[in-house]
Write a protein that holds these residues in place. Structure first.
Motif, mmCIF file in Angstrom:
data_model
loop_
_atom_site.group_PDB
_atom_site.id
_atom_site.type_symbol
_atom_site.label_atom_id
_atom_site.label_comp_id
_atom_site.label_asym_id
_atom_site.label_seq_id
_atom_site.Cartn_x
_atom_site.Cartn_y
_atom_site.Cartn_z
ATOM 1 N N THR A 53 1.834 4.321 -8.741
ATOM 2 C CA THR A 53 2.180 5.731 -8.988
ATOM 3 C C THR A 53 3.266 6.246 -8.037
ATOM 4 N N PRO A 54 3.094 6.111 -6.699
ATOM 5 C CA PRO A 54 4.172 6.605 -5.828
ATOM 6 C C PRO A 54 5.479 5.838 -6.004
ATOM 7 N N GLN A 70 7.542 7.896 3.881
ATOM 8 C CA GLN A 70 6.782 7.052 2.962
ATOM 9 C C GLN A 70 7.741 6.140 2.178
ATOM 10 N N SER A 78 -3.226 1.738 -8.068
ATOM 11 C CA SER A 78 -2.857 3.124 -7.733
ATOM 12 C C SER A 78 -1.533 3.192 -6.992
ATOM 13 N N ASP A 79 -1.124 2.074 -6.380
ATOM 14 C CA ASP A 79 0.116 2.090 -5.600
ATOM 15 C C ASP A 79 1.358 2.083 -6.482
ATOM 16 N N ASP A 117 0.857 -1.202 0.000
ATOM 17 C CA ASP A 117 0.000 0.000 0.000
ATOM 18 C C ASP A 117 0.886 1.243 0.000
ATOM 19 N N TYR A 118 1.476 1.518 -1.156
ATOM 20 C CA TYR A 118 2.482 2.568 -1.231
ATOM 21 C C TYR A 118 1.891 3.971 -1.176
ATOM 22 N N ASN A 119 0.610 4.132 -1.568
ATOM 23 C CA ASN A 119 0.026 5.480 -1.495
ATOM 24 C C ASN A 119 -0.722 5.700 -0.178
ATOM 25 N N GLN A 120 -0.653 4.722 0.727
ATOM 26 C CA GLN A 120 -1.156 4.857 2.103
ATOM 27 C C GLN A 120 -2.651 5.115 2.190
ATOM 28 N N ASP A 121 -3.417 4.601 1.215
ATOM 29 C CA ASP A 121 -4.865 4.808 1.303
ATOM 30 C C ASP A 121 -5.571 3.613 1.945
#
Ligand SMILES: [Ca+2]
Ligand SMILES: [Ca+2]
Ligand SMILES: [Ca+2]
Length: 380
Positions: A68-69, A88, A65-66, A55-59
């Motif tokens: 992208t970061p 992060q 979507s993860d 969960d790289y975008n921490q949502d």
């Protein structure tokens, strides 16, 4: 060492190639994370960072979507060997090798569909036997659900940045749980919860959250008994408290500047010996590290114990006392500051003590947590 800014088009092209090599989604285990990699690291208090592998975008959800970061952080590398937990980057370095590379896509694939959208449950227990027996085990009936922390309750607002490598980078979401009655339960942990209420990998256990009392071997008070005056006396030992004011904080640096570079006196009660926190024989940078390691450690008093049996003596520095103390001495009762040039000697008269009694003392902090016991003293 720092990340390279790629034009957006190039990044997209890069990912098409990468995605060709890594099969996404894998959907191995959608739901709450239950892998060992999902184990939340805990310190001395109930504070932790968002932990959901992939969960790289921490949502709170692992999905496409993860990527992208990850793309935005490609080629970042840690200084010197791993990213600090509060960044992060530490999350995005999914394989924890200190570099953010295409290999970190693997954690997204392996955890695709996992979520911690239900936040974190906080548990406490009076025995460590109540800790879950496996990552997937249901919580035991004698473990108390003390509270719940929703993902939205992070202490790190979206977009918060932190300093790293002389620039600002995104912070990792941080969570905290206030322990209202710290002495109520001894063992604490948290578990992630998915959107359906399932619980995942339990965090590391925290023993006595918020305890700031010294529990290292070097902080054992040195006690002795005077049979003429029926007085128990002990020298104050508190690793890192170089100015002998009861607390380890930045004011202890002052003592280091006084003696910096000097060879330490062999007198164990001298100020230079006390300031040699790492016991290297010289006052140097190692003694600054000792302050960092023991920062906020406090001794606000001592509890005095007496027993006819050796079995009552604590068998570890952090063991709960099996007895009530026969007396306590608060720090108001002896003057730290006056004795700052020489190790404090604290004493108490115990006229009613009979022969063959064992005595010892333990320091306590502001909460009442107890620390390293002194040596045992036998009354002849
Ligand atoms: Ca996500
Ligand atoms: Ca990596
Ligand atoms: Ca101090």
């Amino acid at each position: 060492m720092s990340g390279k800014k790629l034009p957006a088009v190039l990044k997209t092209v890069g990912f098409i190639l990468i995605l060709g090599a890594v099969t996404l989604p894998v959907a191995a285990q959608a739901g709450v994370p239950v892998s060992d990699q999902a184990r939340i690291e805990m310190g001395r208090s109930l504070v932790w960072y968002h932990t959901c592998p992939g969960d790289y975008n921490q949502d709170g959800l692992v999905n496409a979507s993860d990527i992208t970061p990850l793309g935005a952080s490609l080629n970042e590398s840690a200084l010197p060997d791993e990213f600090p937990s509060h960044l992060q980057f530490a999350l995005i370095d999914g394989d924890r090798n200190g570099m953010i590379t295409v290999a970190d896509l693997t954690a997204i694939g392996a955890n695709f569909g996992c979520d911690v959208l239900g936040g974190y449950n906080v548990y406490a227990a009076d025995s460590q036997d109540e800790y879950p027996t496996s990552n997937t085990a249901p919580s035991k009936p004698n473990a108390y659900l003390m509270g719940h922390v929703a993902l939205a309750d992070t202490t790190t607002p979206a977009g918060q940045v932190a300093d790293y490598d002389e620039r600002k980078v995104l912070a990792r979401k941080r969570f905290a749980f206030d322990v209202e009655y710290p002495l109520e339960h001894r063992y604490w942990w948290v578990r992630p919860v998915d959107k359906n209420g399932n619980e995942g990998t339990p965090s590391e256990m925290v023993v006595d959250p918020g305890a700031n009392v010294p529990r290292d071997d070097l902080s054992a008070a040195v006690a002795s008994w005077d049979s003429q005056t029926f007085t128990l006396s002990w020298y104050y030992y508190h690793c890192g408290d170089y100015n002998l004011d009861g607390f380890v904080d930045i004011s202890d640096l002052t003592q280091l500047t006084v003696y910096f570079g000097e060879t330490v006196s062999s007198d164990e009660n001298s100020a230079s010996y006390i300031a040699d926190g790492d016991r290297s024989g010289v006052i140097d940078a190692g003694d600054i590290e000792v302050i960092e390691q023991h920062l906020n450690s406090a001794v606000v008093g001592y509890a005095i114990y007496a027993s006819a049996s050796l079995a009552s003596y604590p068998n570890t520095n952090d063991a709960s006392s099996a007895l009530e103390p026969i007396a306590t001495i608060g720090y108001n009762s002896w003057n730290y500051a006056e004795q700052a040039q020489y190790r404090s000697l604290i004493s108490i008269e115990l006229p009613d003590i009979t022969a063959n009694t064992y005595l010892w003392v333990r320091p306590y902090d502001l909460f009442g947590y107890e620390g390293t016991p002194s040596n045992l003293v036998q009354v002849e």
